[in-house]
Scaffold this motif. Structure first.
Motif, PDB file in Angstrom:
ATOM      1  N   ALA A 163      60.093  60.262 -16.621  1.00 18.99           N
ATOM      2  CA  ALA A 163      61.138  60.189 -17.660  1.00 18.99           C
ATOM      3  C   ALA A 163      60.564  58.900 -18.741  1.00 18.99           C
ATOM      4  CB  ALA A 163      62.346  59.900 -17.303  1.00 18.99           C
ATOM      5  N   ILE A 164      60.973  59.229 -19.898  1.00 21.63           N
ATOM      6  CA  ILE A 164      60.636  58.296 -20.983  1.00 21.63           C
ATOM      7  C   ILE A 164      62.145  57.567 -21.525  1.00 21.63           C
ATOM      8  CG2 ILE A 164      59.859  58.043 -23.436  1.00 21.63           C
ATOM      9  CD1 ILE A 164      58.223  60.256 -22.683  1.00 21.63           C
ATOM     10  N   LEU A 165      62.449  56.468 -21.209  1.00 19.86           N
ATOM     11  CA  LEU A 165      63.521  55.590 -21.732  1.00 19.86           C
ATOM     12  C   LEU A 165      63.474  55.238 -23.054  1.00 19.86           C
ATOM     13  CD1 LEU A 165      64.776  54.057 -18.401  1.00 19.86           C
ATOM     14  CD2 LEU A 165      65.186  56.533 -19.279  1.00 19.86           C
ATOM     15  N   VAL A 166      64.325  55.369 -23.809  1.00 17.36           N
ATOM     16  CA  VAL A 166      64.312  54.781 -25.278  1.00 17.36           C
ATOM     17  C   VAL A 166      65.457  54.019 -25.447  1.00 17.36           C
ATOM     18  CG1 VAL A 166      62.823  56.598 -26.211  1.00 17.36           C
ATOM     19  CG2 VAL A 166      65.097  56.907 -26.343  1.00 17.36           C
ATOM     20  N   ASP A 167      65.438  53.115 -26.747  1.00 17.33           N
ATOM     21  CA  ASP A 167      66.831  52.536 -27.166  1.00 17.33           C
ATOM     22  C   ASP A 167      67.504  51.693 -26.354  1.00 17.33           C
ATOM     23  OD1 ASP A 167      66.535  53.910 -29.842  1.00 17.33           O
ATOM     24  OD2 ASP A 167      67.899  55.583 -29.304  1.00 17.33           O
ATOM     25  N   PHE A 168      66.656  50.748 -25.990  1.00 15.16           N
ATOM     26  CA  PHE A 168      66.973  49.875 -24.849  1.00 15.16           C
ATOM     27  C   PHE A 168      68.171  48.979 -25.608  1.00 15.16           C
ATOM     28  CE2 PHE A 168      63.972  51.493 -22.096  1.00 15.16           C
ATOM     29  CZ  PHE A 168      64.376  51.333 -20.783  1.00 15.16           C
TER      30      PHE A 168
END
Length: 346
Positions: free
Chosen positions: A130-135
């Motif tokens: 998975a790619i996680l964004v907007d931390f």
């Protein structure tokens, strides 16, 4: 033998798991209607019996499926308007296409829904990583997902992303460059229209903006947080321009808000750049076709997305544990910036 893997049917799996054939179908098609515990029991029985529907044969034999997951906590309308994510996703897709892989994209309402979705995807064997964004600061996805064993690449500064390998840009240096450029043009009152205040990169940019304004001895600079869309960008600009100490320059966190800001300036009888200079974040075609053209912080967003995908494949293969910084956005001066009213270039 009726019990051999070649002869096992969906009816056998359902009977052993104590559910209906329909429940088995729902579980393997990742549809709602069965609980997580029931889904896991069905998968366990299917593995025990050696039964796999053709579409999920690889999923049951290993975690390697040719799908990467990406959940975005953004309104669908805004996603379609904002060039950044279109370029970012196209960069990801360019790498996935080379490997005959696909992107599973879902829009979610909040972080709780995002966390639940990733758990469902991973436990249901739907994705390879998975790619996680907007931390966010103290992002709840870090403790919730790090124990899953799911390969993850985090798009964000390492100070925000916990143990996940990170890919990021140096937003603080980019903000500093923009403010120093405007100050060199004689601007003393510089404002910023940023994204949501809880986003980690907004915090980093806001801190760098305030520090640079202070270091340069400029007037105290207002910063307004928004939701990235044109209406909020226009509202924030109007608030700033109606203030007692109207800024002579504004830095925006995206191109859509900067274009909206230019419209507000015209509505109020101000000329860009003679009365008001504007700088947008993330250069795009929109910046280049607006009149006047928008000065912008530019970096190769397509390349950024491609690098994220490449790092994720390294993580999936067990070959990557560190982070990777892509080139810092740099300022491209265009028609929306000029010396401050009454000042010449220094």
């Amino acid at each position: 033998m009726s019990g051999s893997p070649e002869r096992v049917t969906i009816k056998d799996v359902a009977a052993r798991a104590g559910v209906s054939k329909g429940a088995v179908s729902l579980a393997f098609n990742h549809k709602p209607g069965v609980s997580e515990a029931t889904r896991e029991r069905i998968f366990a029985v299917a593995r025990e019996l050696g039964w796999t529907p053709s579409a999920t044969a690889r999923s049951l034999s290993s975690r390697r499926v040719d799908i990467i997951g990406l959940a975005l906590c953004r309104p669908a309308r805004l996603l379609g308007l904002e060039p950044f994510y279109m370029d970012f996703i196209s960069g990801i897709e360019s790498v996935l296409a080379e490997r005959s892989c696909s992107l599973l994209l879902r829009l979610v309402r909040d972080l709780d829904e995002e966390i639940a979705l990733y758990k469902e995807w991973w436990r249901g064997r739907m994705i390879a990583g998975a790619i996680l964004v907007d931390f966010r600061e103290d992002d709840p996805r870090v403790p919730s997902l790090q124990g899953l064993g799911m390969p993850v690449v985090a798009v964000g500064h390492p100070s925000l992303t916990g143990p996940f390998p990170a890919v990021w840009t140096d937003d603080a240096s980019a903000v500093t460059e923009a403010v120093r450029y405007l100050a060199a043009l004689g601007h003393r009152r510089i404002a910023r229209v940023g994204g949501p205040a809880d986003l980690g990169h907004s915090v980093i940019r806001a801190r760098a903006f305030a520090d640079t304004v202070r270091d340069l001895g400029l007037e105290e600079a207002p910063q307004v947080g928004t939701g990235f869309d044109e209406k909020e960008g226009a509202r924030a600009t109007r608030t700033l321009l109606l203030g007692a100490d109207r800024p002579t320059a504004i830095v925006y966190d995206n191109d859509i808000m900067a274009v909206a800001g230019a419209g507000v300036a015209a509505e109020m009888g101000l000329t860009v750049p003679d009365d008001l200079s504007l700088v947008a974040w993330d250069d795009s075609q929109l910046c280049r076709i607006t009149h006047p053209t928008l000065s912008a912080m530019s970096h190769d967003v397509h390349h950024f997305g491609a690098e994220v995908a490449r790092v994720l494949f390294d993580v999936v293969a067990g070959m990557h544990t560190g982070g990777h910084q892509v080139p810092t956005p740099s300022l491209i001066p265009r028609g929306s910036t000029a010396p401050a009213p009454g000042a010449g270039p220094s």
